[in-house]
Enzyme design. Structure first.
Site, PDB file in Angstrom:
ATOM      1  N   CYS A  79       0.822  -1.215   0.000  1.00  0.00           N
ATOM      2  CA  CYS A  79       0.000   0.000   0.000  1.00  0.00           C
ATOM      3  C   CYS A  79       0.857   1.266   0.000  1.00  0.00           C
ATOM      4  O   CYS A  79       1.452   1.603  -1.005  1.00  0.00           O
ATOM      5  CB  CYS A  79      -0.980  -0.037   1.172  1.00  0.00           C
ATOM      6  SG  CYS A  79      -2.320   1.165   1.021  1.00  0.00           S
ATOM      7  N   HIS A 167      -3.847  -4.839   0.620  1.00  0.00           N
ATOM      8  CA  HIS A 167      -3.335  -5.334   1.908  1.00  0.00           C
ATOM      9  C   HIS A 167      -3.449  -6.861   1.963  1.00  0.00           C
ATOM     10  O   HIS A 167      -4.535  -7.400   2.176  1.00  0.00           O
ATOM     11  CB  HIS A 167      -4.127  -4.716   3.066  1.00  0.00           C
ATOM     12  CG  HIS A 167      -3.815  -3.275   3.299  1.00  0.00           C
ATOM     13  ND1 HIS A 167      -2.806  -2.864   4.141  1.00  0.00           N
ATOM     14  CD2 HIS A 167      -4.369  -2.154   2.789  1.00  0.00           C
ATOM     15  CE1 HIS A 167      -2.747  -1.546   4.143  1.00  0.00           C
ATOM     16  NE2 HIS A 167      -3.685  -1.081   3.328  1.00  0.00           N
ATOM     17  N   GLU A 169      -2.352  -8.727   4.310  1.00  0.00           N
ATOM     18  CA  GLU A 169      -2.365  -9.178   5.697  1.00  0.00           C
ATOM     19  C   GLU A 169      -3.754  -9.289   6.293  1.00  0.00           C
ATOM     20  O   GLU A 169      -3.945  -9.954   7.325  1.00  0.00           O
ATOM     21  CB  GLU A 169      -1.512  -8.242   6.575  1.00  0.00           C
ATOM     22  CG  GLU A 169      -2.048  -6.831   6.767  1.00  0.00           C
ATOM     23  CD  GLU A 169      -1.639  -5.835   5.674  1.00  0.00           C
ATOM     24  OE1 GLU A 169      -1.629  -4.636   5.955  1.00  0.00           O
ATOM     25  OE2 GLU A 169      -1.348  -6.290   4.545  1.00  0.00           O
ATOM     26  N   SER A 221       2.481 -13.557  38.514  1.00  0.00           N
ATOM     27  CA  SER A 221       1.138 -13.008  38.656  1.00  0.00           C
ATOM     28  C   SER A 221       0.067 -14.080  38.673  1.00  0.00           C
ATOM     29  O   SER A 221      -1.087 -13.804  38.991  1.00  0.00           O
ATOM     30  CB  SER A 221       0.845 -12.051  37.493  1.00  0.00           C
ATOM     31  OG  SER A 221       0.778 -12.772  36.270  1.00  0.00           O
ATOM     32  N   VAL A 224      -0.713 -16.507  32.329  1.00  0.00           N
ATOM     33  CA  VAL A 224      -0.027 -17.388  31.394  1.00  0.00           C
ATOM     34  C   VAL A 224       1.374 -16.864  31.068  1.00  0.00           C
ATOM     35  O   VAL A 224       2.342 -17.633  31.046  1.00  0.00           O
ATOM     36  CB  VAL A 224      -0.860 -17.535  30.095  1.00  0.00           C
ATOM     37  CG1 VAL A 224      -0.099 -18.348  29.057  1.00  0.00           C
ATOM     38  CG2 VAL A 224      -2.200 -18.185  30.395  1.00  0.00           C
TER      39      VAL A 224
END
Length: 509
Positions: A79, A167, A169, A221, A224
């Site tokens: 682009c 684009h 993506e 914490s 994950v």
């Protein structure tokens, strides 16, 4: 050999999606803003230039020294990148007040072109631009067109430099991932070897090389990210990893003891510190969400620093920072607008005198989970929903008090338990409850009540950068509402948040 791709960000909202598509091909990539590029650009094996909200003709258009890279390293310009190439290398770019935005279809593809291998005419692409390439630069060849955009794709002769105005993506470009595959794998012959197993092996080698025989401290914490990072560190340095788990009083119901037990089960050496009363005391009179984050962050550092000082000889602090944390903390215009403070990016005070190591720094959230499974961590741990660093403080709008925390913990516990009982938990990225700072009129028995209003929130996402609300079944919402109102004293109204990110965020504060 493990190749790597440099993605140069000109400010496009889709830049991170480029990285996602490259990573999905098991090829490593990094994003850098155009105005803060790495010193050794030519150490990368390919470059992808992103789109941009700017016109190449505007005075403040992002600039790049093409002479330093073109012809020296393979380039895919997307682009704005494609328009910038044309505009600065002898082509013609025209601006229009009307954006070419939305779906289009390839009406012409150059025959026997490897870049479009296995892609047929009629394939859908996604356009999002106001500039248009009217004439190609010298020494370039047209590769593809759409009905309205003649120069939809082109390449420079005798070099691996490709440009496309659409684009690849985004989801709406049906063969976008295939185009990126053709560029990186079919044309450039990249090895697709950046896998979770290879990441673990390489990370262990790097950690051992950096840390050598020194001790490492890590704050956990229960989430994950920090759990996977801790297990990875443990594999590399063993008992020299010293973990600290601070209870800030803002965790989920029973979370403190449950998480300590979990860490013991997976073999981590963890010290639990219950500082809940201290945190709640510090939050008295604080209403602003950003101020809440700062108070919690500072209090955590104070508590953590005290506990860390008791571990003699430690030289390193390990953190569970992941790539979205890094990206959101930097933008093409310098530091990004503060959507929220990141508690684990640049949060280490100078006086701690510890070197920082962030083993997960280059991973997206779903990649962290894959690495966790590669490390042998149980799937029920890997599948835990994300939970904000400041905990329930940012799900309690307004001042945080112990009474409000207790109330919200009960509501949250019921919500999460019911999601699991209904087999909905694992199909949701993140779920939680929010306590609003208003009393709502209700009727219980024969009396009028003025009690709290609860918002339930459940979203789907891949890495937390964008998110859609979950269409929970009506009968589930009915059941959960009745149970919360009947079981949690002080709540007489439950509502469900149907906002997506963007424009909303996942958390309310």
């Amino acid at each position: 050999m493990q190749e790597k791709v440099l993605i140069i960000d000109f400010g496009s909202q889709y830049t991170q999606l480029i990285a996602r598509r490259v990573r999905e091909l098991f090829i490593f990539c990094e994003i850098y803003p155009y105005n803060n590029l790495p010193n050794e650009i030519l150490s990368f094996n390919a470059i992808i230039l992103s789109g941009s909200p700017f016109s190449v003709k505007s005075d403040d258009a992002p600039q790049l020294n093409l002479n330093s890279i073109k012809g020296k390293i393979p380039i895919l310009a997307v682009c704005y990148g494609a328009q910038y190439m044309a505009y600065n290398l002898g082509g013609k770019v025209s601006s229009s007040n009307n954006r070419e935005y939305g779906r289009a279809n390839l009406s012409f593809i150059r025959k026997n072109e490897p870049f479009f291998d296995s892609i047929a005419e009629g394939s859908q692409v996604w356009m999002s631009h106001s500039d248009t390439i009217e004439a190609l630069p010298e020494n370039s060849t047209l590769l593809a067109s759409t009905k309205d955009v003649k120069n939809a794709a082109y390449k420079f002769d005798n070099e691996f430099t490709y440009s496309i105005q659409f684009h690849p993506e985004v989801y709406h470009t049906s063969d976008g991932k295939k185009i990126i595959y053709n560029f990186l794998v079919k044309i450039l012959k990249f090895n697709q070897n950046w896998t979770p197993d290879s990441f673990v092996d390489n990370s262990i080698k790097k950690i051992k090389s950096l840390v050598k025989t020194e001790k490492v401290i890590m704050g956990l914490s229960g989430g994950v990210d920090s759990t996977v990072a801790a297990v990875l560190m443990k594999k590399a340095i063993g008992e020299r990893l010293n973990c600290i788990f601070v209870n800030n009083g803002l965790l989920r119901k029973n979370e403190y003891l449950d998480v300590l037990s979990l860490y013991k089960d997976i073999g981590l050496k963890v010290k639990g510190v219950d500082a809940s009363n201290l945190f709640l005391d510090k939050l008295k009179g604080i209403f602003d969400p950003e101020q809440k984050r700062k108070v919690i962050g500072k209090t955590f550092i104070d508590v953590f620093d005290h506990e860390a000082s008791l571990i003699k000889g430690a030289k390193w602090l390990a953190q569970g920072t992941i790539y979205p944390d890094v990206i959101e903390s930097v933008s093409v215009k310098g530091p990004s607008a503060t959507i929220k403070s990141h508690h684990n990016v640049g949060g280490l005070p100078d006086f701690m005198k510890l070197k920082t190591i962030e083993p997960m720094r280059m991973l997206f959230k779903d990649e962290v989970r894959k690495v966790g499974l590669s490390l042998g961590i149980r799937s029920e741990i890997i599948g835990r929903h994300p939970f904000p660093g400041p905990g329930l403080a940012i799900r309690i709008l307004g001042e945080v008090t112990k009474e409000k925390v207790n109330l919200l913990q009960e509501v949250d516990y019921i919500f999460i338990e019911e999601l699991k009982l209904s087999n909905l938990y694992n199909s949701i990225w993140q779920a939680g409850a929010i306590l609003l700072p208003v009393d709502s009129v209700g009727v219980m028995g024969d009396e009028r009540t003025y009690e709290k209003c609860i918002v339930l929130r459940a979203v789907t996402s891949t890495d937390g950068m964008t998110a859609d609300w979950v269409d929970l079944p009506y009968d589930f919402l009915q059941k959960i509402s009745n149970r919360i109102i009947n079981k949690v004293k002080g709540v007489n109204r439950v509502v469900y948040d149907i906002s997506s990110k963007p424009p909303a965020t996942i958390e309310w504060e």
